[in-house]
Design a protein around this motif. Sequence first.
Motif, PDB file in Angstrom:
ATOM      1  N   UNK A 176      -4.872   1.693  -5.404  1.00  0.00           N
ATOM      2  CA  UNK A 176      -6.190   1.522  -4.794  1.00  0.00           C
ATOM      3  C   UNK A 176      -6.056   0.520  -3.663  1.00  0.00           C
ATOM      4  N   UNK A 177      -7.070   0.488  -2.813  1.00  0.00           N
ATOM      5  CA  UNK A 177      -7.043  -0.405  -1.656  1.00  0.00           C
ATOM      6  C   UNK A 177      -7.954  -1.608  -1.880  1.00  0.00           C
ATOM      7  N   UNK A 178      -7.523  -2.742  -1.366  1.00  0.00           N
ATOM      8  CA  UNK A 178      -8.401  -3.899  -1.216  1.00  0.00           C
ATOM      9  C   UNK A 178      -8.553  -4.080   0.284  1.00  0.00           C
ATOM     10  N   UNK A 179      -9.714  -3.755   0.809  1.00  0.00           N
ATOM     11  CA  UNK A 179      -9.944  -3.865   2.256  1.00  0.00           C
ATOM     12  C   UNK A 179     -10.570  -5.220   2.552  1.00  0.00           C
ATOM     13  N   UNK A 180      -9.799  -6.101   3.199  1.00  0.00           N
ATOM     14  CA  UNK A 180     -10.224  -7.481   3.418  1.00  0.00           C
ATOM     15  C   UNK A 180     -10.068  -7.864   4.882  1.00  0.00           C
ATOM     16  N   UNK A 181     -11.072  -8.540   5.418  1.00  0.00           N
ATOM     17  CA  UNK A 181     -11.054  -8.966   6.819  1.00  0.00           C
ATOM     18  C   UNK A 181     -10.590 -10.407   6.948  1.00  0.00           C
ATOM     19  N   UNK A 182     -10.206 -10.754   8.184  1.00  0.00           N
ATOM     20  CA  UNK A 182      -9.817 -12.127   8.495  1.00  0.00           C
ATOM     21  C   UNK A 182     -11.054 -13.023   8.449  1.00  0.00           C
TER      22      UNK A 182
END
Length: 373
Positions: A104-110
């Motif tokens: 699965x993905x963990x979509x994380x921004x700066x």
Amino acid sequence: MATRFSRTTLVSTLIVATALALVALGLTAITNAGTTAAGATTARSAADAPAAASHVMQGHRMAAAEPVAFGDDPDGDGYIPANPPVTGVEPSQEIPPHRYFHEFQANCSVTHTAPDDPIVYPGRAGASHDHTFMGNDTTNASSTTASLSAGGTACLAPGDLSAYWMPTLYDGTEEIRPIGPQVIYYKAGVTDYRTVRPFPKGLRFVVGSPTQTAEQFRNHPGRVEGYECGESYRNYDFPAVCPTTPDTQLNLRMQAPSCWDGKYLDTPDHKAHMAYPVVMGANQDVCPASHPVALPMIEFKMAWPVNGDMSQVRLASGTGYSFHYDFFNAWDDATLKALVDHCVVGGLQCDARGYDENNPGRGAALNEDYELP
């Protein structure tokens, strides 16, 4: 004759003096080696120390960073014991039912950049080269498991309060940050994906080293394909030029070790408690006996909006092959378990909700707000 005798004597004297000097240097080196070996001994017994093998993570060699008493390590010895430890686990050599994906993905921004590193330099603000932080928005030099758990996040799933960071990238003097949610995969690193369990809260480690050579980067067990841009692949330093088309970015993927010793959430070098899977018989990926606990394999898939002339592109840690990254787990336990069980153990290719569009009948682990239903 007198002159000839005098020269011979002088030459002999020089030879003897040189030999004595070399012997003295040899004795000094031996003495120093013994002192270094003795000084390297820790309070832990040899039986308790993580195994030193090729698949075990090697030390993070930045500027001197001796362990200090701070936060999660109150005695300052560099070891953070798991409470409770995980015992009685045998690495699985079974071949499970075939599933092409288990991730699965963990979509994380700066969130921010800062010269901090709460793993390597805990409590010492400004001691590190500059890092680009993603995920938890409170990460700084003084971060602990408790402080991260009380923070906010720039990940799509509110339950992912983990901290992710890497050296900041520059084009000349301009700081280049990845734009939007970056892809951080959580996948099975072992063949028997059914044995993967969630990270323990507070686990942390470093992948790669800022002082590694180009050859070490090329041969790193977590390397995928090196730097990519346009049609340029397998670069182990920044390519000289990238296409200037608007959609061209500099990309890099790098995988973390996924086998844990079950004893420590951190060790003095921030690596020895973790190991990569090893080949064992017909089974291609099995956790070694020294690190028997299968955890998710994290894979950074980073994209920096930079192209064209790359001659001035650099990392805060130096060359392109000095790339490394850090992970500090602060997931909500129930949320992480739901995603691991549904997607990794369940053999699915999930997005950040834990939904596999190729298997819609299996549902999702999280609701439309990326939270537990």
